[in-house]
Design a protein around this motif. Structure first.
Motif, PDB file in Angstrom:
ATOM      1  N   UNK A 288       0.833  -1.205   0.000  1.00  0.00           N
ATOM      2  CA  UNK A 288       0.000   0.000   0.000  1.00  0.00           C
ATOM      3  C   UNK A 288       0.866   1.254   0.000  1.00  0.00           C
ATOM      4  N   UNK A 289       1.905   1.250   0.816  1.00  0.00           N
ATOM      5  CA  UNK A 289       2.792   2.416   0.877  1.00  0.00           C
ATOM      6  C   UNK A 289       3.492   2.663  -0.452  1.00  0.00           C
ATOM      7  N   UNK A 290       3.955   1.591  -1.099  1.00  0.00           N
ATOM      8  CA  UNK A 290       4.624   1.735  -2.396  1.00  0.00           C
ATOM      9  C   UNK A 290       3.664   2.321  -3.432  1.00  0.00           C
ATOM     10  N   UNK A 291       2.434   1.845  -3.429  1.00  0.00           N
ATOM     11  CA  UNK A 291       1.450   2.336  -4.392  1.00  0.00           C
ATOM     12  C   UNK A 291       1.095   3.796  -4.132  1.00  0.00           C
ATOM     13  N   UNK A 292       0.978   4.176  -2.861  1.00  0.00           N
ATOM     14  CA  UNK A 292       0.680   5.568  -2.526  1.00  0.00           C
ATOM     15  C   UNK A 292       1.810   6.490  -2.968  1.00  0.00           C
ATOM     16  N   UNK A 293       3.045   6.067  -2.713  1.00  0.00           N
ATOM     17  CA  UNK A 293       4.197   6.872  -3.122  1.00  0.00           C
ATOM     18  C   UNK A 293       4.225   7.055  -4.633  1.00  0.00           C
ATOM     19  N   UNK A 294       3.755   6.024  -5.357  1.00  0.00           N
ATOM     20  CA  UNK A 294       3.747   6.086  -6.824  1.00  0.00           C
ATOM     21  C   UNK A 294       2.568   6.882  -7.368  1.00  0.00           C
ATOM     22  N   UNK A 295       1.740   7.423  -6.472  1.00  0.00           N
ATOM     23  CA  UNK A 295       0.655   8.292  -6.922  1.00  0.00           C
ATOM     24  C   UNK A 295      -0.699   7.636  -7.043  1.00  0.00           C
ATOM     25  N   UNK A 296      -0.905   6.498  -6.401  1.00  0.00           N
ATOM     26  CA  UNK A 296      -2.222   5.852  -6.451  1.00  0.00           C
ATOM     27  C   UNK A 296      -3.271   6.780  -5.854  1.00  0.00           C
ATOM     28  N   UNK A 297      -4.371   6.973  -6.574  1.00  0.00           N
ATOM     29  CA  UNK A 297      -5.427   7.882  -6.132  1.00  0.00           C
ATOM     30  C   UNK A 297      -6.517   7.168  -5.348  1.00  0.00           C
ATOM     31  N   UNK A 298      -6.616   5.868  -5.502  1.00  0.00           N
ATOM     32  CA  UNK A 298      -7.583   5.064  -4.755  1.00  0.00           C
ATOM     33  C   UNK A 298      -7.071   3.638  -4.682  1.00  0.00           C
ATOM     34  N   UNK A 299      -7.232   3.001  -3.507  1.00  0.00           N
ATOM     35  CA  UNK A 299      -6.724   1.645  -3.292  1.00  0.00           C
ATOM     36  C   UNK A 299      -7.770   0.848  -2.514  1.00  0.00           C
ATOM     37  N   UNK A 300      -7.862  -0.425  -2.842  1.00  0.00           N
ATOM     38  CA  UNK A 300      -8.746  -1.308  -2.077  1.00  0.00           C
ATOM     39  C   UNK A 300      -8.087  -2.669  -1.895  1.00  0.00           C
ATOM     40  N   UNK A 301      -8.484  -3.362  -0.825  1.00  0.00           N
ATOM     41  CA  UNK A 301      -8.056  -4.740  -0.582  1.00  0.00           C
ATOM     42  C   UNK A 301      -9.310  -5.589  -0.516  1.00  0.00           C
ATOM     43  N   UNK A 302      -9.428  -6.539  -1.429  1.00  0.00           N
ATOM     44  CA  UNK A 302     -10.635  -7.375  -1.516  1.00  0.00           C
ATOM     45  C   UNK A 302     -11.901  -6.523  -1.485  1.00  0.00           C
ATOM     46  N   UNK A 303     -11.852  -5.442  -2.260  1.00  0.00           N
ATOM     47  CA  UNK A 303     -12.975  -4.503  -2.419  1.00  0.00           C
ATOM     48  C   UNK A 303     -13.294  -3.690  -1.168  1.00  0.00           C
ATOM     49  N   UNK A 304     -12.394  -3.709  -0.176  1.00  0.00           N
ATOM     50  CA  UNK A 304     -12.532  -2.826   0.981  1.00  0.00           C
ATOM     51  C   UNK A 304     -11.652  -1.589   0.735  1.00  0.00           C
ATOM     52  N   UNK A 305     -12.287  -0.421   0.674  1.00  0.00           N
ATOM     53  CA  UNK A 305     -11.569   0.812   0.357  1.00  0.00           C
ATOM     54  C   UNK A 305     -10.561   1.167   1.443  1.00  0.00           C
ATOM     55  N   UNK A 306      -9.359   1.519   1.030  1.00  0.00           N
ATOM     56  CA  UNK A 306      -8.328   1.959   1.956  1.00  0.00           C
ATOM     57  C   UNK A 306      -8.464   3.464   2.137  1.00  0.00           C
ATOM     58  N   UNK A 307      -8.657   3.916   3.389  1.00  0.00           N
ATOM     59  CA  UNK A 307      -8.791   5.333   3.674  1.00  0.00           C
ATOM     60  C   UNK A 307      -7.702   5.754   4.663  1.00  0.00           C
ATOM     61  N   UNK A 308      -7.742   7.013   5.069  1.00  0.00           N
ATOM     62  CA  UNK A 308      -6.672   7.533   5.922  1.00  0.00           C
ATOM     63  C   UNK A 308      -6.607   6.855   7.281  1.00  0.00           C
ATOM     64  N   UNK A 309      -7.728   6.322   7.769  1.00  0.00           N
ATOM     65  CA  UNK A 309      -7.746   5.691   9.089  1.00  0.00           C
ATOM     66  C   UNK A 309      -7.683   4.171   9.033  1.00  0.00           C
ATOM     67  N   UNK A 310      -7.448   3.627   7.852  1.00  0.00           N
ATOM     68  CA  UNK A 310      -7.401   2.161   7.714  1.00  0.00           C
ATOM     69  C   UNK A 310      -6.271   1.570   8.553  1.00  0.00           C
ATOM     70  N   UNK A 311      -6.597   0.528   9.281  1.00  0.00           N
ATOM     71  CA  UNK A 311      -5.620  -0.195  10.096  1.00  0.00           C
ATOM     72  C   UNK A 311      -5.541  -1.624   9.582  1.00  0.00           C
ATOM     73  N   UNK A 312      -4.341  -2.054   9.231  1.00  0.00           N
ATOM     74  CA  UNK A 312      -4.142  -3.416   8.727  1.00  0.00           C
ATOM     75  C   UNK A 312      -3.358  -4.203   9.773  1.00  0.00           C
ATOM     76  N   UNK A 313      -3.948  -5.275  10.260  1.00  0.00           N
ATOM     77  CA  UNK A 313      -3.282  -6.065  11.295  1.00  0.00           C
ATOM     78  C   UNK A 313      -3.566  -7.553  11.115  1.00  0.00           C
ATOM     79  N   UNK A 314      -2.589  -8.360  11.513  1.00  0.00           N
ATOM     80  CA  UNK A 314      -2.674  -9.811  11.382  1.00  0.00           C
ATOM     81  C   UNK A 314      -3.339 -10.412  12.617  1.00  0.00           C
TER      82      UNK A 314
END
Length: 241
Positions: A133-159
């Motif tokens: 996600x960080x690599x894609x954001x640095x490359x200028x990604x304007x919108x990102x999702x994981x399994x159709x869940x939208x990634x927003x500024x408060x998204x927390x990814x944890x195992x």
């Protein structure tokens, strides 16, 4: 937007009242002309007639000026209303863009789709997704999702026990669980996004060296759904400028 609509309504009412008052003034003046005693005028001396004619001429010119003034005001107010419409459209466009960047609208466009899959030897970890996600954001990604869940500024990814990964903490829906395969969609310049993850010693090389499964495809028609939850400040408050 409600303030803009109220402003337009108030402006329209002001135009109507101004035009109504000016018309009343003109009607009163013309009505006075009609009610003039013609018989009395006929017995007036020539000098008095000339004086009276000059007076009515002046009143006629004043009424004509009032009409022109009213027409000019109507033109001015119409232009102002049109200008307000333009401002309204501009604000609406900015609001739509802000919503899109915040993740509150469905978006579509070209970009890249990266798939990370658990294998018998290795499982995908939260850090793998975070790094991607960080690599894609640095490359200028304007919108990102994981399994159709939208990634927003408060998204927390944890195992969680290496069985699934949780994302998107919100008041309404809490955390959403996603499992392998992890399909990461990113809308942006495909060349930049591809270069960001495919660079030597970059994300894909790191995944390969750790014997983890990762692949990608370029797609010219990616759709990323909006964030379905809601965010609410509990501690922070807006500062009025």
């Amino acid at each position: 937007m409600k303030k803009i609509e109220k402003g337009k309504i108030s402006l329209t009412i002001s135009i109507g009242l101004t035009a109504f008052i000016l018309i009343l003034v003109m009607v009163t003046q013309f009505k006075t002309i009609e009610e003039t005693d013609i018989t009395g005028i006929e017995v007036m001396r020539e000098a008095e007639l000339r004086s009276e004619l000059a007076t009515w001429k002046t009143k006629f010119e004043e009424a004509t000026a009032k009409i022109e003034e009213t027409e000019n005001k109507i033109i001015e107010y119409s232009q102002e209303i049109e200008s307000n419409n333009n401002i309204s459209e501009l604000l609406q466009r900015e609001l739509d863009e802000a919503k899109a960047y915040a993740g509150y609208t469905n978006v579509t466009g070209e970009g890249i789709i990266v798939t990370l899959t658990d294998t018998e030897k290795k499982q995908i970890e939260d850090l793998d997704l975070i790094n991607l996600i960080n690599e894609l954001k640095i490359a200028g990604a304007e919108a990102i999702s994981i399994n159709d869940e939208r990634i927003i500024s408060t998204t927390d990814i944890s195992n969680v026990n290496y069985r699934f990964i949780m994302v998107n903490t919100s008041k309404d829906i809490g955390r959403v669980r996603v499992q392998s395969p992890y399909i990461v969609k990113a809308i942006g310049n495909p060349k930049y996004l591809e270069s960001a993850i495919n660079i030597k010693y970059g994300f894909l090389d790191s995944m390969k060296s750790n014997e983890k499964s990762a692949s990608y495809v370029i797609d010219n028609n990616i759709t990323i759904n909006k964030f379905d939850g809601s965010l609410e400040y509990k501690i922070a408050t807006n500062v009025e400028e």
